[in-house]
Write a protein that holds these residues in place. Structure first.
Motif, PDB file in Angstrom:
ATOM      1  N   ARG A  62       0.822  -1.210   0.000  1.00  0.00           N
ATOM      2  CA  ARG A  62       0.000   0.000   0.000  1.00  0.00           C
ATOM      3  C   ARG A  62       0.851   1.253   0.000  1.00  0.00           C
ATOM      4  O   ARG A  62       0.336   2.348  -0.159  1.00  0.00           O
ATOM      5  N   ASN A  69       3.948  -1.396  -8.938  1.00  0.00           N
ATOM      6  CA  ASN A  69       3.092  -2.304  -8.198  1.00  0.00           C
ATOM      7  C   ASN A  69       3.901  -3.463  -7.622  1.00  0.00           C
ATOM      8  O   ASN A  69       3.754  -4.599  -8.048  1.00  0.00           O
ATOM      9  N   SER A 215      -3.323   0.280  -9.762  1.00  0.00           N
ATOM     10  CA  SER A 215      -3.792  -0.334  -8.512  1.00  0.00           C
ATOM     11  C   SER A 215      -4.781   0.606  -7.838  1.00  0.00           C
ATOM     12  O   SER A 215      -4.786   1.812  -8.093  1.00  0.00           O
ATOM     13  N   TYR A 216      -5.617   0.034  -6.971  1.00  0.00           N
ATOM     14  CA  TYR A 216      -6.624   0.855  -6.307  1.00  0.00           C
ATOM     15  C   TYR A 216      -7.094   0.181  -5.021  1.00  0.00           C
ATOM     16  O   TYR A 216      -6.924  -1.021  -4.816  1.00  0.00           O
ATOM     17  N   LYS A 217      -7.710   0.996  -4.172  1.00  0.00           N
ATOM     18  CA  LYS A 217      -8.431   0.518  -2.999  1.00  0.00           C
ATOM     19  C   LYS A 217      -9.927   0.594  -3.287  1.00  0.00           C
ATOM     20  O   LYS A 217     -10.361   1.310  -4.191  1.00  0.00           O
ATOM     21  N   ASP A 236      -5.122  -2.227   4.649  1.00  0.00           N
ATOM     22  CA  ASP A 236      -5.976  -1.916   3.506  1.00  0.00           C
ATOM     23  C   ASP A 236      -5.656  -2.854   2.344  1.00  0.00           C
ATOM     24  O   ASP A 236      -4.482  -3.134   2.065  1.00  0.00           O
ATOM     25  N   ILE A 238      -5.178  -3.725  -1.377  1.00  0.00           N
ATOM     26  CA  ILE A 238      -4.822  -3.055  -2.637  1.00  0.00           C
ATOM     27  C   ILE A 238      -5.051  -4.027  -3.782  1.00  0.00           C
ATOM     28  O   ILE A 238      -4.525  -5.145  -3.767  1.00  0.00           O
ATOM     29  N   ARG A 267      -4.570   4.153  -6.469  1.00  0.00           N
ATOM     30  CA  ARG A 267      -3.353   4.295  -5.660  1.00  0.00           C
ATOM     31  C   ARG A 267      -2.105   4.455  -6.529  1.00  0.00           C
ATOM     32  O   ARG A 267      -1.113   5.030  -6.099  1.00  0.00           O
TER      33      ARG A 267
END
Length: 748
Positions: A62, A69, A215-217, A236, A238, A267
């Motif tokens: 994260r 990544n 990438s994302y949350k 969190d 990811i 992210r």
């Protein structure tokens, strides 16, 4: 009627069981085709990379850097949770190809609490798409932290949405954040408690820009103020996202989460681009009969049909089931084979299948020339089921259609392409996978360009002395073995030349509009230009008959699919005024045969999820029937000689319309016309021409207009001379002539 339906469903249920056990093996045509090819090549490279890498989805740290990544090391005891994060690539089976699982009743459904993954068992569930791509989710349900400009607003963040060729402030190909930082988000308001199970993402649709999120949350909320981030244990979670802009990537949550709002929080992103996304959310609405929005958008069908996507093998079996149910009015045949050897199956629906009946018009629907535009294929499979059931139940409208029309349905013109898209699945096939034939040919635009031949002849004033204004011959170069012509196209042409079709339509996808010829602009170098046929008024009526009876096409309040607002034109458009396309099936059909052909773009989503099929059937069912009925508009009749024999290839001309049709083998003909009074002429080689007035009324049913034509004196002389090997005929002198001859010799 219910008993009839249930008797039909029993074979289908058996079919599903057998299949389960068996091993079932828009833009302009220049830059747009390049764009499609670019996506295809990218997908091949993407799949090669996937094969080289380990097939284990990684959860990036994260604290990763922008554009990077790195894989996160999973602590002991968390391995099982990490495996639940599933990045499914384009070669994975989509949820659309499976029956949706029943919703699990685990986890609280209290509207005042947020259910996170820790409150569920570690069992993956997949819900269908909520409808960003199909527009079931409207623009007011989409929000974002910031926007680069209006054309890149949250309302454009829909999976597979296409940008215009020239990007502008109104129609661009994604949501793009106004700033590139980790505080940006894209939000969907489900307007009711929903069980969210996953997210699918793409980058920005653009010929000029390279923008995607890597990438994302994911965060959820019930009130849009308090947000809970999905967790991987105590940290969190990811999700790994895209590696390029076109190939969709699906991430299924470790466990479902119930909430009203969902946010995707980028992210990291491509280091040479910006934060831009196209998104689809997988979610099942929770039971709430009092929810106004759900009831307003809900469409329920009363037809008990087989609403699912069918592989090639399943399609063939379903057609066999229909044939077994209605053997007296159906016949299955094939018109040829695909490049890989799959047969192109058609089904005929008629009260006398297998034979052309004099005076009975022939109609056709085709679908799937672009293999990834699958809705048309399923609509035709549904239509053949529907017509069989309704005929058996005594529906007078269907019985009249079957008894007065010979109907041909060809659901899959490009089965090779379909199988590729079907394998990837409805959300993961992208915009192009399976579009072409196996040898890379766009079948719908693979026909000979007869427009240029006709227009050149008109410019040289060769019509009608040296060339007809109809049945334009196919050039020799096109028929050579070395020509770039798909085997599917050759099979279609042979079929179109064999059957005396009067009216036809090819079902396509990715838009909501009906297009009609000409599809090619008359002016060279012009990409958009109104180019009407001599039968423009007829084509406009035919197009409107479908669009006006569709549930959405003419709705002025509906959202545009991509960049064009066709509702302003009543859901119809002249093909050339949309984008020029040489060698289209529509233009070829009109110029080489008697058949008037149109293209029906039946849905914004090329490959809708299986759960959307009942609603899409309701959207199109009435239109499919109404358009078939239009084959009975205009005039019809038989051209015979004085002995009562039908004359084949007689030419039927209508005064004021510079496009003729010809009679079939038995001398019968059909001429589509709008209501009015017409002067019609019938002529054939060796016969005198005959003209008469024929009136077309507003009521359904073609006006009978028969012709009897006799041989010309010249043709009779030629026939006699050929009989005597073209030698002078010595006839005996008549008595009066002989007497006068003698008198002249004797001088009396």
């Amino acid at each position: 009627m219910t008993r009839r339906r249930l008797s039909f469903l029993t074979p289908l249920a058996l079919l599903g069981l057998l299949v389960g056990l068996a091993d079932l093996s828009h833009g302009s045509t220049g830059e747009d085709e390049d764009y499609y090819m670019q996506e295809l090549l990218t997908r091949e490279q993407y799949n090669q990379v996937q094969m080289l890498e380990k097939p284990v989805a990684s959860i990036p740290d994260r604290h990763e850097h922008q554009g990077q990544n790195p894989a996160k090391k999973v602590p002991k005891g968390k391995e099982e949770g990490s495996r639940q994060t599933d990045q499914t690539t384009a070669d994975a089976k989509s949820v659309s190809n499976k029956k949706a699982e029943k919703n699990k009743k685990s986890g609280p459904n209290n509207p005042n609490s947020i259910s996170d993954g820790g409150q569920y068992n570690s069992i993956k569930e997949e819900c269908p798409p909520m409808g960003l791509e199909t527009l079931k989710i409207d623009d007011f349900q989409l929000h974002a932290s910031s926007t680069k400009r209006y054309g890149l607003g949250a309302h454009r963040g829909r999976l597979n949405i296409q940008a215009g060729l020239y990007e502008d402030d109104l129609y661009d190909g994604a949501w793009c954040a106004g700033r590139d930082d980790p505080l940006q988000w894209f939000e969907v308001d489900a307007r009711r408690l929903t069980k969210f199970t996953g997210v699918i993402t793409q980058g920005r649709s653009s010929l000029w820009s390279s923008d995607w999120v890597t990438s994302y949350k994911v965060m959820v909320s019930n009130d849009s103020h308090t947000w809970v981030t999905l967790k991987n244990g105590s940290e969190d979670l990811i999700f790994s996202a895209n590696r390029e802009k076109e190939i969709p990537v699906r991430n299924v949550f470790p466990a479902p989460v119930v909430a009203r709002y969902i946010r995707v929080n980028p992210r990291s992103w491509f280091n040479s681009g910006n934060i831009c996304m196209r998104v689809e959310i997988l979610g099942c609405p929770m039971p709430d009969p009092n929810n106004y929005y759900h009831r307003r958008n809900e469409v329920i069908t009363s037809d008990d049909l087989d609403f699912r996507h069918h592989s090639y093998k399943e399609m063939r079996q379903l057609m066999k089931v229909v044939n077994d149910m209605c053997p007296n009015i159906t016949r299955i045949y094939n018109i040829g084979k695909s490049q890989s050897g799959l047969k192109l199956y058609a089904i005929e629906i008629s009260d006398n299948p297998g034979e052309h009946e004099v005076g009975e018009p022939e109609f056709r629907y085709t679908a799937g020339s672009h293999g990834n535009e699958v809705l048309g294929r399923e609509l035709l499979l549904l239509l053949m089921q529907f017509m069989c059931l309704e005929y058996l139940s005594g529906n007078q409208r269907i019985r009249h259609l079957v008894e007065e029309t010979r109907i041909h349905l060809l659901p899959s013109v490009n089965p090779d392409g379909y199988e590729k898209a079907f394998e990837a699945g409805s959300e993961l096939s992208g915009w192009s996978l399976g579009r072409w034939s196996n040898d890379g040919i766009d079948i719908h635009h693979n026909f000979p360009d007869l427009n240029s031949i006709l227009w050149e002849a008109e410019a040289k004033k060769w019509i009608p002395r040296k060339m007809f204004n109809h049945h334009v011959p196919i050039p020799e170069w096109y028929q050579s073995k070395n020509a770039s012509v798909a085997v599917e196209t050759r099979a279609l042409i042979a079929w179109m030349e064999k059957m005396p079709f009067v009216l036809g339509s090819n079902l396509q996808g990715g838009e909501l509009v009906v297009t009609f010829p000409y599809d090619k602009t008359r002016s060279q170098g012009v990409t958009r230009e109104q180019t009407p046929t001599p039968d423009d008024h007829v084509f406009r009526w035919l197009a409107f008959s479908y669009a006006s009876t569709h549930r959405l096409m003419t709705d002025a309040n509906r959202r545009v699919c991509h960049t064009e607002d066709f509702a302003k034109e009543d859901g119809t458009i002249n093909g050339a005024s949309w984008h020029t396309a040489a060698g289209s099936m529509n233009d070829f059909s009109y110029l080489h045969t008697n058949c008037f052909e149109l293209s029906m773009y039946v849905g914004c989503d090329k490959f809708p999820h299986e759960s959307e099929l009942p609603e899409e059937w309701e959207n199109n069912r009435e239109s499919l029937l109404v358009f078939m009925e239009q084959v009975h508009r205009g005039i019809k009749g038989v051209v015979r000689d004085l002995q009562g024999r039908g004359i084949a290839n007689a030419v039927i001309s209508v005064e004021g319309i510079s496009h003729d049709v010809r009679t079939a083998a038995d001398g019968d003909y059909w001429r589509l016309l709008n209501p009015g009074e017409y002067r019609v002429t019938a002529r054939a080689e060796g016969y005198s021409l005959v003209s008469k007035k024929c009136e077309v009324g507003y009521e359904m049913g073609a006006t009978r207009c028969d012709f009897k034509i006799g041989r010309t004196n010249l043709s009779r002389i030629k026939e006699i001379m050929e009989k005597f090997n073209k030698q002078p005929i010595r006839l005996p002198a008549r008595p009066l002539q002989a007497r006068r001859s003698r008198e002249r010799r004797m001088g009396t």
